[in-house]
Scaffold this active site. Sequence first.
Site, short mmCIF file in Angstrom:
data_model
loop_
_atom_site.label_atom_id
_atom_site.label_comp_id
_atom_site.label_asym_id
_atom_site.label_seq_id
_atom_site.Cartn_x
_atom_site.Cartn_y
_atom_site.Cartn_z
CG ASP A 228 58.00 31.52 -3.14
OD1 ASP A 228 57.18 32.20 -2.43
OD2 ASP A 228 58.27 30.09 -3.07
CG HIS B 191 60.10 38.65 1.81
ND1 HIS B 191 60.22 38.87 3.46
CD2 HIS B 191 59.99 37.40 1.78
CE1 HIS B 191 60.12 37.77 3.83
NE2 HIS B 191 60.11 36.83 2.95
C1 SDX Z 1 57.20 33.68 1.04
O1 SDX Z 1 57.12 35.94 5.39
C2 SDX Z 1 57.87 35.12 4.68
O2 SDX Z 1 59.15 34.89 5.37
C3 SDX Z 1 57.53 34.23 3.57
C4 SDX Z 1 58.43 33.45 2.90
C5 SDX Z 1 59.09 32.38 3.77
O3 SDX Z 1 60.00 31.71 3.52
O4 SDX Z 1 58.10 31.92 4.68
O5 SDX Z 1 59.55 34.17 2.54
C6 SDX Z 1 58.05 32.90 1.62
O6 SDX Z 1 55.90 33.77 1.20
C7 SDX Z 1 57.77 34.46 0.04
C8 SDX Z 1 56.56 35.82 -0.77
C9 SDX Z 1 55.85 34.79 -1.82
N1 SDX Z 1 54.93 35.66 -2.21
C10 SDX Z 1 54.84 36.40 -3.47
O7 SDX Z 1 55.87 36.45 -4.39
C11 SDX Z 1 53.38 36.97 -4.10
C12 SDX Z 1 53.75 38.48 -4.69
N2 SDX Z 1 54.32 39.36 -3.48
C13 SDX Z 1 53.28 40.09 -2.82
O8 SDX Z 1 51.99 39.65 -2.83
C14 SDX Z 1 53.85 40.88 -1.71
O9 SDX Z 1 55.32 41.29 -2.12
C15 SDX Z 1 54.02 40.02 -0.30
C16 SDX Z 1 52.71 39.68 -0.07
C17 SDX Z 1 55.00 38.98 -0.16
C18 SDX Z 1 54.22 41.21 0.71
O10 SDX Z 1 53.48 42.03 0.81
P1 SDX Z 1 53.23 43.15 1.99
O11 SDX Z 1 54.43 43.21 2.81
O12 SDX Z 1 51.97 42.67 2.57
O13 SDX Z 1 53.44 44.43 1.21
P2 SDX Z 1 52.09 45.03 0.41
O14 SDX Z 1 50.97 44.18 -0.10
O15 SDX Z 1 51.31 46.02 1.56
O16 SDX Z 1 52.65 45.87 -0.42
C19 SDX Z 1 53.22 47.10 -0.41
C20 SDX Z 1 53.36 47.91 -1.55
C21 SDX Z 1 51.84 47.78 -2.03
O17 SDX Z 1 51.60 48.94 -3.12
P3 SDX Z 1 50.36 50.27 -2.29
O18 SDX Z 1 49.23 49.45 -2.27
O19 SDX Z 1 51.28 50.61 -1.04
O20 SDX Z 1 50.52 51.34 -3.40
O21 SDX Z 1 54.10 47.24 -2.50
C22 SDX Z 1 53.19 46.59 -3.71
C23 SDX Z 1 51.72 46.83 -3.07
O22 SDX Z 1 50.78 47.00 -4.27
N3 SDX Z 1 53.59 45.14 -4.00
C24 SDX Z 1 53.78 44.82 -5.19
C25 SDX Z 1 54.23 43.47 -5.28
N4 SDX Z 1 54.66 43.22 -3.96
C26 SDX Z 1 54.08 44.47 -3.27
N5 SDX Z 1 53.18 45.42 -6.50
C27 SDX Z 1 53.43 44.47 -7.50
N6 SDX Z 1 54.07 43.22 -7.57
C28 SDX Z 1 54.44 42.77 -6.18
N7 SDX Z 1 54.87 41.18 -5.91
#
Ligand code: SDX
Length: 426
Positions: free
Chosen positions: A361, A304
């Site tokens: 989710d 998140h």
């Molecule tokens: C919702 O914003 C809100 O409040 C949203 C929400 C709401 O109520 O409105 O809470 C609802 O959208 C919840 C999130 C649902 N999405 C997912 O579950 C999709 C999977 N999660 C990821 O894609 C990710 O965690 C995000 C998009 C939710 C957040 O990502 P960020 O903050 O942009 O962080 P990032 O993508 O830059 O990740 C930081 C690091 C990365 O590694 P590096 O490239 O820095 O080495 O963490 C890793 C990412 O690869 N990472 C993950 C991961 N989430 C982050 N690696 C594997 N699996 C994951 N799920």
Amino acid sequence: MKDKVKLIFEGKTYELPIVTGSEGEKAIDISNLRQKTGLITLDPGYANTGSCTSSITFMDGEKGILRYRGIPVKQLAEHSSFIETVYLLINGVLPAKEELNNMSVLFNDNSLVHEDMQIFYQNFPRASHPMGILSSMVNALRSFYPELETIEEEINITVTRLLSKVRTMAAMSYKISRGHKVVYPRPDLKYSANFLNMMFDTPVRPYPIDEDLVKALDVFWILHADHEQNCSTSAVRLVGSGRVNLYAAISAGIAALWGPLHGGANQAVIEMLTDIQNDGGNYRRAIERAKDKNDSFRLMGFGHRVYKAYDPRAKIMKKMCDKVLAKLKISDPLLDIAKELEEAALKDDYFIEYNLYPNIDFYSGIVLRAMGIPTNMFTVMFAIGRLPGWIAQWKESVDDPKWKLGRPRQIYTGPIKTDYIPIEQR
Ligand code: SDX
């Protein structure tokens, strides 16, 4: 003395004010930065940028805190109803009994959808995604309900129409997609019960209203009702800042929510768990893929932008899975896989290092599956829950005397000035 920060640039020192929120959060106010210094800030994804001040929802990502108008979401999930939470988010206070009854009457009076809209539904290809249909149909509402005389009427009636009609539109989309007769809202049923009845009642088998499932759906929608400046809420605020009608701004929010990184994750989680099930329950392979930087796979429902602790909503949703499945006397192998996956991931150094926990989710799809909601409607369910939050946030921006068109700047990195070259010379 008002908090300030000093910025030294090209030998000059500038002072910038600090804004402090009611929970002690602090921000540098850069609203005059370019005017004073010629500088702008750069923050792809806005992870370090506040777009507004707001009194609606407070989140503390490090502590896993979520409150609507100061009330912990856990208390609202236990004691409130979705409609009461809608009132709280939009009006800022809990309603008195009479105010709550008046809102229920307004919702009933506005729950029907113009019959001509059914023709629109019938002309979408059967395989159309319900989020694409919902976004289009909400935008189409302006055509059926033109602007009202006064801004107050426009806001109050439009808000009521949207909140009441969106569940009718969602259920109608489901029935028509299955070639079934549309079920109309009933005046004797409250909001969530009405939705379930519109979804599942049939002429041959009347839908038995189960109060435990109605409560579970209320809690599901309470947990989704607002979440400060997330992607789709920011879309509603930005599109709304152009002074477009509320239907169009909400339609933009629905479109933004659809993405698998945002609200579409609840559908993606079930698809991921089903893939793991088909892979013999091999959740460890999913964890290894999620850690592999050469693999675009992500553990859906994990991580998140704000929460670096367990999403408080996911905790409640996880408990609700057990409750709903027990009530329906069903077991779901995907829930067992989800729990094993969570346990393994939370012990894994990669997830610990990146502070990746289950978000709302991760378990929500299990609850919806148990209720019989089709997977491709999961994000529609999220949208219905988030609608009051989008409306409250939009209304707060409209009421803000400093409300202005949202228009970010950029740093240009393209070619410097070049002359046009006629085609003969290329
Ligand atoms: C919702 O914003 C809100 O409040 C949203 C929400 C709401 O109520 O409105 O809470 C609802 O959208 C919840 C999130 C649902 N999405 C997912 O579950 C999709 C999977 N999660 C990821 O894609 C990710 O965690 C995000 C998009 C939710 C957040 O990502 P960020 O903050 O942009 O962080 P990032 O993508 O830059 O990740 C930081 C690091 C990365 O590694 P590096 O490239 O820095 O080495 O963490 C890793 C990412 O690869 N990472 C993950 C991961 N989430 C982050 N690696 C594997 N699996 C994951 N799920």
